[in-house]
Design a protein around this motif. Structure first.
Motif, PDB file in Angstrom:
ATOM      1  N   VAL A 136       0.867  -1.137   0.047  1.00 48.74           N
ATOM      2  CA  VAL A 136      -0.054   0.026  -0.062  1.00 48.74           C
ATOM      3  C   VAL A 136       0.646   1.115   0.118  1.00 48.74           C
ATOM      4  N   MET A 137       1.900   1.443   0.886  1.00 42.05           N
ATOM      5  CA  MET A 137       2.589   2.409   0.918  1.00 42.05           C
ATOM      6  C   MET A 137       3.851   2.208   2.095  1.00 42.05           C
ATOM      7  N   ASP A 138       4.931   3.078   1.940  1.00 37.23           N
ATOM      8  CA  ASP A 138       5.783   3.046   3.076  1.00 37.23           C
ATOM      9  C   ASP A 138       6.339   4.445   3.337  1.00 37.23           C
ATOM     10  N   THR A 139       7.149   4.322   4.257  1.00 36.88           N
ATOM     11  CA  THR A 139       7.530   5.869   4.791  1.00 36.88           C
ATOM     12  C   THR A 139       8.890   6.308   4.231  1.00 36.88           C
ATOM     13  N   VAL A 140       9.189   5.843   2.919  1.00 38.50           N
ATOM     14  CA  VAL A 140      10.311   6.415   1.893  1.00 38.50           C
ATOM     15  C   VAL A 140       9.637   7.197   0.926  1.00 38.50           C
ATOM     16  N   GLU A 141       8.894   6.528  -0.059  1.00 40.01           N
ATOM     17  CA  GLU A 141       8.288   7.187  -1.050  1.00 40.01           C
ATOM     18  C   GLU A 141       6.712   7.911  -0.479  1.00 40.01           C
ATOM     19  N   THR A 142       6.880   9.030  -0.119  1.00 35.10           N
ATOM     20  CA  THR A 142       5.667   9.598   0.399  1.00 35.10           C
ATOM     21  C   THR A 142       5.176  11.099  -0.421  1.00 35.10           C
ATOM     22  N   THR A 143       5.809  11.103  -1.547  1.00 32.92           N
ATOM     23  CA  THR A 143       5.839  12.353  -2.525  1.00 32.92           C
ATOM     24  C   THR A 143       4.176  12.422  -2.730  1.00 32.92           C
ATOM     25  N   THR A 144       3.539  11.453  -3.367  1.00 34.49           N
ATOM     26  CA  THR A 144       2.303  11.741  -3.978  1.00 34.49           C
ATOM     27  C   THR A 144       1.309  11.640  -2.768  1.00 34.49           C
ATOM     28  N   GLU A 145       1.367  11.405  -1.473  1.00 34.80           N
ATOM     29  CA  GLU A 145       0.686  11.484  -0.463  1.00 34.80           C
ATOM     30  C   GLU A 145       0.734  12.979  -0.114  1.00 34.80           C
ATOM     31  N   ALA A 170     -10.320  15.672  -4.302  1.00 38.75           N
ATOM     32  CA  ALA A 170      -8.961  15.272  -4.982  1.00 38.75           C
ATOM     33  C   ALA A 170      -9.063  13.864  -4.663  1.00 38.75           C
ATOM     34  N   VAL A 171      -8.774  12.990  -5.763  1.00 38.33           N
ATOM     35  CA  VAL A 171      -8.589  11.490  -5.467  1.00 38.33           C
ATOM     36  C   VAL A 171      -7.202  11.278  -6.314  1.00 38.33           C
ATOM     37  N   TRP A 172      -6.521  10.096  -5.408  1.00 38.28           N
ATOM     38  CA  TRP A 172      -5.317   9.485  -5.406  1.00 38.28           C
ATOM     39  C   TRP A 172      -5.618   7.982  -6.203  1.00 38.28           C
ATOM     40  N   SER A 173      -4.708   7.828  -7.393  1.00 39.00           N
ATOM     41  CA  SER A 173      -4.819   6.778  -7.767  1.00 39.00           C
ATOM     42  C   SER A 173      -3.495   6.107  -8.243  1.00 39.00           C
ATOM     43  N   ALA A 174      -3.139   4.679  -8.220  1.00 42.41           N
ATOM     44  CA  ALA A 174      -1.875   4.307  -8.556  1.00 42.41           C
ATOM     45  C   ALA A 174      -1.562   4.264  -9.966  1.00 42.41           C
ATOM     46  N   ALA A 194      -0.138  13.808 -13.433  1.00 38.03           N
ATOM     47  CA  ALA A 194       0.974  12.534 -13.254  1.00 38.03           C
ATOM     48  C   ALA A 194       2.144  12.747 -12.406  1.00 38.03           C
ATOM     49  N   TYR A 195       2.530  11.665 -11.458  1.00 41.26           N
ATOM     50  CA  TYR A 195       3.843  11.951 -10.888  1.00 41.26           C
ATOM     51  C   TYR A 195       4.630  10.735 -10.850  1.00 41.26           C
ATOM     52  N   ASP A 196       5.937  10.903 -11.404  1.00 42.36           N
ATOM     53  CA  ASP A 196       6.935   9.950 -11.319  1.00 42.36           C
ATOM     54  C   ASP A 196       7.475   9.531 -10.143  1.00 42.36           C
ATOM     55  N   VAL A 197       7.374   8.382  -9.640  1.00 45.61           N
ATOM     56  CA  VAL A 197       8.109   8.097  -8.293  1.00 45.61           C
ATOM     57  C   VAL A 197       8.815   7.013  -8.427  1.00 45.61           C
ATOM     58  N   ASP A 198       9.788   6.770  -7.546  1.00 50.15           N
ATOM     59  CA  ASP A 198      10.867   5.637  -7.352  1.00 50.15           C
ATOM     60  C   ASP A 198      10.301   4.832  -6.273  1.00 50.15           C
ATOM     61  N   LEU A 199       9.733   3.951  -6.590  1.00 50.75           N
ATOM     62  CA  LEU A 199       9.240   2.817  -5.533  1.00 50.75           C
ATOM     63  C   LEU A 199      10.202   1.568  -5.475  1.00 50.75           C
ATOM     64  N   GLU A 210       7.724   3.965 -11.106  1.00 47.09           N
ATOM     65  CA  GLU A 210       6.255   3.997 -11.358  1.00 47.09           C
ATOM     66  C   GLU A 210       5.642   5.366 -11.505  1.00 47.09           C
ATOM     67  N   GLN A 211       4.478   5.285 -11.980  1.00 48.31           N
ATOM     68  CA  GLN A 211       3.800   6.793 -12.171  1.00 48.31           C
ATOM     69  C   GLN A 211       2.440   6.630 -11.236  1.00 48.31           C
ATOM     70  N   TYR A 212       2.132   7.532 -10.293  1.00 45.47           N
ATOM     71  CA  TYR A 212       0.929   7.649  -9.571  1.00 45.47           C
ATOM     72  C   TYR A 212       0.382   8.984 -10.234  1.00 45.47           C
ATOM     73  N   PHE A 213      -1.176   8.743  -9.900  1.00 43.44           N
ATOM     74  CA  PHE A 213      -2.017   9.812 -10.576  1.00 43.44           C
ATOM     75  C   PHE A 213      -2.786  10.639  -9.402  1.00 43.44           C
ATOM     76  N   LEU A 214      -2.950  11.942  -9.532  1.00 43.72           N
ATOM     77  CA  LEU A 214      -3.869  12.849  -8.688  1.00 43.72           C
ATOM     78  C   LEU A 214      -5.057  13.224  -9.639  1.00 43.72           C
ATOM     79  N   TYR A 215      -6.429  13.110  -9.240  1.00 46.59           N
ATOM     80  CA  TYR A 215      -7.351  13.612 -10.086  1.00 46.59           C
ATOM     81  C   TYR A 215      -8.001  14.758  -9.261  1.00 46.59           C
ATOM     82  N   LEU A 216      -7.813  15.999  -9.828  1.00 45.64           N
ATOM     83  CA  LEU A 216      -8.309  17.136  -9.084  1.00 45.64           C
ATOM     84  C   LEU A 216      -9.745  17.702  -9.862  1.00 45.64           C
TER      85      LEU A 216
END
Length: 228
Positions: free
Chosen positions: A44-53, A184-188, A209-214, A219-225
């Motif tokens: 689900v998530m960790d405490t390293v990659e918290t950018t999109t949260e 706002a909605v978060w999506s993987a 779209a956000y590029d992340v290092d998981l 990976e690429q995560y998305f926010l819908y505003l």
């Protein structure tokens, strides 16, 4: 060398298992001690990659001039709520989390940063299903609603959460948003149906779209505003 983990907490409910584990070794020394949340074996998530949260909060807050009252669906490891509370305009935040065990771990320090994150007097954490909370809320109750209850419509941890991304539920959420407010909605992953539903209901939706290092994977995560 792949990372090694030690399980630090586990709980079971009618929905399955929730597990916290801590990273003890691996190729990235900066990630040592990181806490990871998994539900039914799914990351689900960790405490390293918290950018999109954090971005979920920051991007949403920029949409609203007066975000006095905020509803967040999903506590996770608390990063979205913490970012919202960092905004001095915010007067009250209600977080709705389904898993009692996760709330307990945040409160008792099993998640090390948890107690400090939940200490803010403006924060109220409610253990409930977000669908029930939304159904019971009065219209025009919030200036801002943030939904991060699952991994998005394409990577569901709980199949029942598909309803959270469907037009009927999103339309009910729209009723809770005050004039000038936002959802706002978060999506993987990108979701055309989610974007279309939000556009139909709110009239305007912006996918980001956000590029992340998981853990070494791009990976690429998305926010819908969405705004009325």
């Amino acid at each position: 060398m792949p990372p090694e983990y030690v399980e630090i907490a586990r709980a079971a409910s009618e929905r399955g298992e929730v597990v916290l584990r801590q990273r003890r070794a691996g190729d990235d020394p900066d990630a040592a001690g990181a806490v990871e949340l998994r539900v039914n074996g799914v990351f689900v998530m960790d405490t390293v990659e918290t950018t999109t949260e954090r971005e979920l909060a920051q991007a949403a807050l920029k949409q609203v001039e007066h975000p006095r009252e905020v509803l967040i669906g999903g506590l996770g490891l608390g990063f979205t709520a913490h970012e919202v509370l960092a905004d001095p305009r915010v007067e009250r935040v209600a977080v709705v989390e389904l898993e009692q065990a996760l709330v307990d771990w945040m409160r008792d320090g099993t998640v090390p940063h948890g107690p400090s994150y939940l200490a803010d007097e403006r924060l109220q954490v409610v253990v409930a299903d977000i669908r029930s909370a939304v159904a019971e809320a009065a219209p025009a109750s919030y200036d801002l609603v943030l939904l991060d209850v699952d991994n998005g419509p394409g990577y569901l941890v709980h199949d029942a959460n598909a309803e959270v991304y469907e037009p009927a539920f999103l339309a009910r959420v729209a009723e809770l948003v005050r004039p000038g407010g936002s959802l706002a909605v978060w999506s993987a992953a990108a979701s055309g149906p989610l974007a279309a539903a939000l556009a139909d209901i709110f009239g305007s939706v912006t996918p980001v779209a956000y590029d992340v290092d998981l853990q070494g994977r791009a990976e690429q995560y998305f926010l819908y505003l969405a705004r009325p």
